[in-house]
Write an enzyme that holds these catalytic residues in place. Structure first.
Site, short mmCIF file in Angstrom:
data_model
loop_
_atom_site.label_atom_id
_atom_site.label_comp_id
_atom_site.label_asym_id
_atom_site.label_seq_id
_atom_site.Cartn_x
_atom_site.Cartn_y
_atom_site.Cartn_z
N HIS A 1 0.82 -1.22 0.00
CA HIS A 1 0.00 0.00 0.00
C HIS A 1 0.85 1.27 0.00
CE1 HIS A 1 -3.53 2.34 0.26
NE2 HIS A 1 -4.28 1.49 0.95
N ASP B 1 -8.01 -6.79 -18.65
CA ASP B 1 -8.30 -7.72 -19.75
C ASP B 1 -6.98 -8.19 -20.33
OD1 ASP B 1 -9.10 -9.11 -21.99
OD2 ASP B 1 -10.15 -7.44 -22.93
#
Length: 462
Positions: A154, A408
């Protein structure tokens, strides 16, 4: 579900020309104020899926643009917490399950998520900072389906920046390792957030973004007025009592929540009703507080809400800024009042608190965090990954509106996307449903006895 890790290797950036020299990139004040841990997310893809070589090439090319993920955290020569852009690489694990994805679907999609899903991503438990900042696991199933588990630190990037990186990886994989020249990330974290001269600290940042380091203490059970004899054993007993549940809110249900909350607005505000986020969080805050049995308790409850500063700062920070740019709003209320009053009361508290995290607040934080007060007073971030229980409070991480579902690799966008199983009581995730119909999935970890009550009331509109 038996997951067999078949290989593990380091993937280093692949450049068109000579690799740039190593350098230290100091973390920004927003990076150092956020959680010092890796966050894990999970994707599931239907076949067809690309071969491993194509995904590895795409990752190598993308790391050449997002160099931080191939670096290592450390302390730079100026003494500041930094990322060493050394091209040391990210880790790629390949795994297999000798069963179709449908056999694992109950672990992923069912209402009560299972710790089993943690087998589908690299471990995030106790990973030292000097290890890889990005670790991914590609798990292939006998039916040709694929699950991608990502563990990303993070301190390197927030949710929006991480989503942008993953979308770029998918694009590079589809294009045979080529990334377009447009849409490159903005990577100027070391110089963008300069304090004002003179500084102007207008807001109280102690006990909001920073706090004094707590003394060693036993972990509490999270139930008001109750201690646990097992507390001295550490966090494990608390984890064992926390269970995660997934609530599915349909588009119609969310619309009714918004209508109910907005009906309490004064006539001057009727044209600007509460947002989906405000209405849903108000509903969850009241339901969780009631399920915990705090409705009659003389205690204050608050919600920690992440607020993205990209569009709030002036001038706006580019959407593709790569790093952390999040602060937190903290609406609060007496628990009894919160439960007793209508939902529009909670929605208004949330609306006002979030609206207050504006450009002036972000600039004030930059000035405070850059002033030396944090170091001089030994302050630590309130974003504490070691806080297993937040009761009577709640934390909300919203992934609504982020581009995670745009990933994708060539076979289409993901069938499913979710956070990993995270047994941190009261830390709630909002995720767009995989159905793609405007519905929302909410991941709710609570103590088991509170969770049973929450399940009874989570669909009540009041």
């Amino acid at each position: 579900m038996k997951v067999k890790v078949e290989s593990s290797r380091i993937v280093k950036p692949l450049y068109d020309a000579a690799a740039p020299a190593p350098e230290w990139m100091p973390l920004s004040v927003f990076d150092t104020a956020t959680y010092d841990e890796s966050i894990a997310i999970i994707y599931a893809f239907r076949p067809p899926n690309p071969p491993s070589a194509a995904m590895e090439l795409g990752l190598a090319r993308t790391l050449a643009v997002y160099r931080e993920w191939a670096g290592r955290l450390g302390v730079g020569p100026d003494g500041r917490r930094s990322v060493l852009l050394s091209d040391a690489g990210a880790r790629l694990d390949e795994a297999a399950v000798d069963a179709p994805l449908a056999a694992a679907a109950p672990f992923i999609i069912r209402r009560r998520p299972s710790p089993e899903v943690k087998r589908l991503h690299p471990s995030v438990d106790g990973a030292p900072a000097e290890e890889e900042l990005l670790r991914v696991q590609v798990t292939r199933f006998s039916c040709g389906s694929m699950v991608l588990g990502v563990a990303a630190h993070h301190r390197v990037a927030d949710g929006q920046a991480t989503a942008g990186f993953l979308v770029a990886w998918g694009l590079a994989t589809r294009r045979g390792g080529l990334l377009p020249a447009v849409g490159v990330p903005v990577r100027d974290r070391a110089t963008r957030f300069v304090p004002r001269d003179p500084p102007l600290v207008e807001f109280p940042h102690r006990e909001t973004e920073y706090k004094a380091p707590p003394p060693p203490a036993k972990i509490k059970s999270g139930v008001a007025g109750e201690d646990d004899d097992d507390d001295e054993l550490g966090a494990a007993p608390a984890h064992d009592k926390i269970k995660m549940h997934k609530v599915h809110y349909t588009k119609d249900f969310v619309a009714r929540l918004k209508s109910r909350a907005s009906s309490g607005l004064p006539p001057s505000r009727r044209g600007r009703g509460y947002t989906t986020f405000e209405s849903l969080v108000a509903h969850l805050w009241r339901a969780v507080t009631a399920a915990r049995g705090l409705g009659a308790a003389a205690t204050t409850t608050r919600v920690r809400i992440a607020v993205n500063g990209r569009a709030r700062m002036r001038p706006p920070v580019p959407r593709d800024y790569f790093g952390n740019l999040v602060l937190w709003a903290f609406p609060r209320c007496d628990a009894g009042e919160l439960v007793a009053r209508p939902s529009h009361h909670a929605a208004e508290l949330i609306h006002r608190a979030v609206a207050g995290i504006d450009d002036a607040y972000f600039r004030s934080f930059v000035d405070f965090a850059s002033s030396g007060a944090v170091e001089a007073e030994g302050l630590v971030p309130t974003a504490d990954a070691g806080e297993v229980v937040v009761c009577p409070d709640m934390e909300v991480d919203s992934w609504l509106g982020m581009s995670f579902y745009d990933l994708d690799f060539g076979g289409g966008c993901p069938l499913y996307f979710m956070p990993s199983y995270l047994a941190m009581e009261g830390t709630i995730f909002l995720v767009p449903s995989f159905l793609g119909d405007g519905s929302i999935d909410v991941y709710v970890p609570l103590f088991e006895n509170h969770l049973e009550e929450f399940k009874k009331i989570c669909y009540n509109i009041a």
